[in-house]
Scaffold this motif. Structure first.
Motif, PDB file in Angstrom:
ATOM      1  N   GLU A 150       0.821  -1.211   0.000  1.00  0.00           N
ATOM      2  CA  GLU A 150       0.000   0.000   0.000  1.00  0.00           C
ATOM      3  C   GLU A 150       0.860   1.269   0.000  1.00  0.00           C
ATOM      4  OE1 GLU A 150      -3.590  -0.805   2.842  1.00  0.00           O
ATOM      5  OE2 GLU A 150      -1.905  -2.101   3.397  1.00  0.00           O
ATOM      6  N   GLY A 151       2.133   1.141   0.325  1.00  0.00           N
ATOM      7  CA  GLY A 151       3.047   2.277   0.286  1.00  0.00           C
ATOM      8  C   GLY A 151       2.999   3.158   1.513  1.00  0.00           C
ATOM      9  N   THR A 152       1.964   3.062   2.302  1.00  0.00           N
ATOM     10  CA  THR A 152       1.825   3.826   3.539  1.00  0.00           C
ATOM     11  C   THR A 152       0.854   3.057   4.426  1.00  0.00           C
ATOM     12  OG1 THR A 152       1.328   6.011   4.467  1.00  0.00           O
ATOM     13  CG2 THR A 152      -0.100   5.227   2.691  1.00  0.00           C
ATOM     14  N   ARG A 153       0.563   3.596   5.618  1.00  0.00           N
ATOM     15  CA  ARG A 153      -0.305   2.859   6.514  1.00  0.00           C
ATOM     16  C   ARG A 153      -1.720   2.696   5.949  1.00  0.00           C
ATOM     17  NH1 ARG A 153       0.478   6.214  11.796  1.00  0.00           N
ATOM     18  NH2 ARG A 153       1.195   7.710  10.244  1.00  0.00           N
ATOM     19  N   SER A 154      -2.319   1.537   6.247  1.00  0.00           N
ATOM     20  CA  SER A 154      -3.657   1.231   5.745  1.00  0.00           C
ATOM     21  C   SER A 154      -4.675   2.194   6.352  1.00  0.00           C
ATOM     22  CB  SER A 154      -4.047  -0.202   6.131  1.00  0.00           C
ATOM     23  OG  SER A 154      -3.040  -1.126   5.804  1.00  0.00           O
ATOM     24  N   PRO A 155      -5.649   2.659   5.546  1.00  0.00           N
ATOM     25  CA  PRO A 155      -6.722   3.463   6.125  1.00  0.00           C
ATOM     26  C   PRO A 155      -7.586   2.618   7.057  1.00  0.00           C
ATOM     27  CG  PRO A 155      -7.206   2.920   3.846  1.00  0.00           C
ATOM     28  CD  PRO A 155      -5.799   2.452   4.113  1.00  0.00           C
ATOM     29  N   TRP A 156      -8.315   3.268   7.925  1.00  0.00           N
ATOM     30  CA  TRP A 156      -9.156   2.556   8.886  1.00  0.00           C
ATOM     31  C   TRP A 156     -10.328   1.906   8.138  1.00  0.00           C
ATOM     32  CZ3 TRP A 156      -8.569   2.687  14.403  1.00  0.00           C
ATOM     33  CH2 TRP A 156      -7.420   3.373  14.808  1.00  0.00           C
ATOM     34  N   GLY A 157     -10.545   0.627   8.390  1.00  0.00           N
ATOM     35  CA  GLY A 157     -11.689  -0.085   7.838  1.00  0.00           C
ATOM     36  C   GLY A 157     -11.551  -0.527   6.396  1.00  0.00           C
ATOM     37  N   SER A 158     -10.392  -0.343   5.779  1.00  0.00           N
ATOM     38  CA  SER A 158     -10.205  -0.760   4.389  1.00  0.00           C
ATOM     39  C   SER A 158      -8.703  -0.895   4.115  1.00  0.00           C
ATOM     40  CB  SER A 158     -10.831   0.255   3.426  1.00  0.00           C
ATOM     41  OG  SER A 158     -10.166   1.504   3.535  1.00  0.00           O
ATOM     42  N   TYR A 159      -8.376  -1.145   2.858  1.00  0.00           N
ATOM     43  CA  TYR A 159      -6.983  -1.171   2.425  1.00  0.00           C
ATOM     44  C   TYR A 159      -6.718   0.007   1.502  1.00  0.00           C
ATOM     45  CZ  TYR A 159      -7.113  -6.067   3.929  1.00  0.00           C
ATOM     46  OH  TYR A 159      -7.248  -7.213   4.656  1.00  0.00           O
ATOM     47  N   GLY A 160      -5.476   0.453   1.464  1.00  0.00           N
ATOM     48  CA  GLY A 160      -5.079   1.376   0.420  1.00  0.00           C
ATOM     49  C   GLY A 160      -4.890   0.620  -0.888  1.00  0.00           C
ATOM     50  N   LYS A 161      -4.672   1.344  -1.964  1.00  0.00           N
ATOM     51  CA  LYS A 161      -4.450   0.711  -3.264  1.00  0.00           C
ATOM     52  C   LYS A 161      -3.122  -0.047  -3.252  1.00  0.00           C
ATOM     53  CE  LYS A 161      -4.023   1.641  -8.212  1.00  0.00           C
ATOM     54  NZ  LYS A 161      -4.002   2.688  -9.276  1.00  0.00           N
ATOM     55  N   PHE A 162      -3.180  -1.319  -3.624  1.00  0.00           N
ATOM     56  CA  PHE A 162      -1.957  -2.117  -3.695  1.00  0.00           C
ATOM     57  C   PHE A 162      -1.188  -1.752  -4.961  1.00  0.00           C
ATOM     58  CE2 PHE A 162      -2.203  -6.016  -0.778  1.00  0.00           C
ATOM     59  CZ  PHE A 162      -2.936  -5.324   0.168  1.00  0.00           C
ATOM     60  N   ARG A 163       0.063  -1.379  -4.815  1.00  0.00           N
ATOM     61  CA  ARG A 163       0.913  -1.089  -5.963  1.00  0.00           C
ATOM     62  C   ARG A 163       1.520  -2.388  -6.499  1.00  0.00           C
ATOM     63  NH1 ARG A 163       4.007   4.348  -3.604  1.00  0.00           N
ATOM     64  NH2 ARG A 163       2.104   5.459  -3.029  1.00  0.00           N
ATOM     65  N   ARG A 164       1.984  -2.344  -7.728  1.00  0.00           N
ATOM     66  CA  ARG A 164       2.444  -3.562  -8.389  1.00  0.00           C
ATOM     67  C   ARG A 164       3.944  -3.810  -8.234  1.00  0.00           C
ATOM     68  NH1 ARG A 164      -0.922  -2.754 -14.089  1.00  0.00           N
ATOM     69  NH2 ARG A 164      -2.989  -2.529 -13.097  1.00  0.00           N
ATOM     70  N   GLY A 165       4.610  -2.999  -7.424  1.00  0.00           N
ATOM     71  CA  GLY A 165       6.055  -3.131  -7.289  1.00  0.00           C
ATOM     72  C   GLY A 165       6.502  -4.502  -6.824  1.00  0.00           C
ATOM     73  N   ALA A 166       5.804  -5.072  -5.823  1.00  0.00           N
ATOM     74  CA  ALA A 166       6.202  -6.382  -5.307  1.00  0.00           C
ATOM     75  C   ALA A 166       6.096  -7.436  -6.403  1.00  0.00           C
ATOM     76  CB  ALA A 166       5.335  -6.756  -4.109  1.00  0.00           C
ATOM     77  N   ALA A 167       5.031  -7.348  -7.225  1.00  0.00           N
ATOM     78  CA  ALA A 167       4.860  -8.321  -8.312  1.00  0.00           C
ATOM     79  C   ALA A 167       5.964  -8.166  -9.354  1.00  0.00           C
ATOM     80  CB  ALA A 167       3.486  -8.134  -8.947  1.00  0.00           C
ATOM     81  N   HIS A 168       6.289  -6.925  -9.707  1.00  0.00           N
ATOM     82  CA  HIS A 168       7.363  -6.715 -10.688  1.00  0.00           C
ATOM     83  C   HIS A 168       8.699  -7.253 -10.167  1.00  0.00           C
ATOM     84  CE1 HIS A 168       5.551  -4.509 -14.020  1.00  0.00           C
ATOM     85  NE2 HIS A 168       4.794  -3.869 -13.144  1.00  0.00           N
ATOM     86  N   ILE A 169       8.959  -7.054  -8.886  1.00  0.00           N
ATOM     87  CA  ILE A 169      10.212  -7.554  -8.304  1.00  0.00           C
ATOM     88  C   ILE A 169      10.220  -9.081  -8.298  1.00  0.00           C
ATOM     89  CG2 ILE A 169      11.584  -7.650  -6.195  1.00  0.00           C
ATOM     90  CD1 ILE A 169      10.478  -4.802  -5.562  1.00  0.00           C
ATOM     91  N   ALA A 170       9.080  -9.684  -7.955  1.00  0.00           N
ATOM     92  CA  ALA A 170       8.996 -11.148  -7.946  1.00  0.00           C
ATOM     93  C   ALA A 170       9.223 -11.708  -9.354  1.00  0.00           C
ATOM     94  CB  ALA A 170       7.634 -11.584  -7.408  1.00  0.00           C
TER      95      ALA A 170
END
Length: 249
Positions: A150-170
């Motif tokens: 998410e790149g920063t702390r998760s908002p309360w009650g939901s998730y932030g937008k997941f970025r694709r960096g981890a997938a590109h690195i994998a």
């Protein structure tokens, strides 16, 4: 008062690593990489000391035994949701070696943290493709990497937008993604709250391994890299959406 004492302890530990440990190991280490690994080992011990203090003053309890099984694994990308400021401490305390992608904003420029971050060789999240290449090269050499997608702390009650960096690195490295869930109740040190706005009593943290993704299952699907990264990220989000009560934690 209890949480304030924890911030003081954490700040002293960060300054000790930055101004005592890092210069010393840089002078003695036989290569820049060995210096990075030595500083990362010192940071793990500092994290463990901070957690011991947090437990001693009864700010939190932690159940993270599942992460012990990752210690013996080779290269992997540990990803996690990010409900609190303590998440990197909770995960990092388990691994003598752990590269980390850090927020290029306040975290990377903090007077308490920036020198230790640089000495440990952590990667800023604003480096684009060079960050992907750098992280992939480290994983190929057998190192572990921590990413908060998410790149920063998760908002309360939901998730932030997941970025694709981890997938590109994998996909670039062939290293698997290990999805870790973090629950904290009552939640403390979350997004949009001041550090001292915490409920009374003790917070309980639970860290679990929720799933794994093998990049070979996406890289060999006959699609281009952008589509493979998008599908891998969608499956990563699906893992977290299937976990009960994580978004509210």
């Amino acid at each position: 008062m209890r949480l304030g004492s924890a911030f003081v302890e954490f700040g002293i530990s960060a300054l000790f690593v930055a101004f005592v440990v890092a210069p010393l190991v840089r002078r003695l280490a036989k290569s820049p990489e060995r210096a990075e690994l030595a500083v990362q080992g010192a940071i793990r011990r500092a994290y463990a000391l901070s957690l011991a203090w947090l437990r001693l003053v009864r700010i939190l309890t932690v159940d993270s035994k599942e992460l012990e099984q990752l210690a013996g694994e080779g290269a992997c990308i540990v990803v996690a949701n990010h409900p609190t400021m303590l998440d990197v401490v909770l995960i990092g305390s388990h691994f003598p070696q752990m590269d980390c992608i850090v927020n290029a904003g306040w975290t990377a420029n903090s007077p308490f943290l920036s020198r230790a971050i640089d000495a440990a060789g952590y990667v800023r999240n604003d480096a684009g493709q060079s960050a992907v290449d750098d992280c992939a090269a480290r994983l190929v050499r057998g190192r572990k990497l921590l990413v908060f997608p998410e790149g920063t702390r998760s908002p309360w009650g939901s998730y932030g937008k997941f970025r694709r960096g981890a997938a590109h690195i994998a996909l670039a490295s062939g290293a698997p993604i290990v999805a870790v869930t973090i629950r904290c109740r009552p939640r403390m040190l979350g997004s949009g709250r001041r550090w001292h706005e915490v409920a009374g009593g003790t917070s309980r943290f639970e860290l679990r391994i929720a799933g794994r993704l093998d990049p070979a299952a996406y890289d060999g699907a006959g699609v281009g890299l952008p589509i493979a990264a998008r599908r891998m990220t969608e499956d990563l989000v699906r893992i977290y959406l299937q976990e009960p009560d994580v978004a509210d934690a």
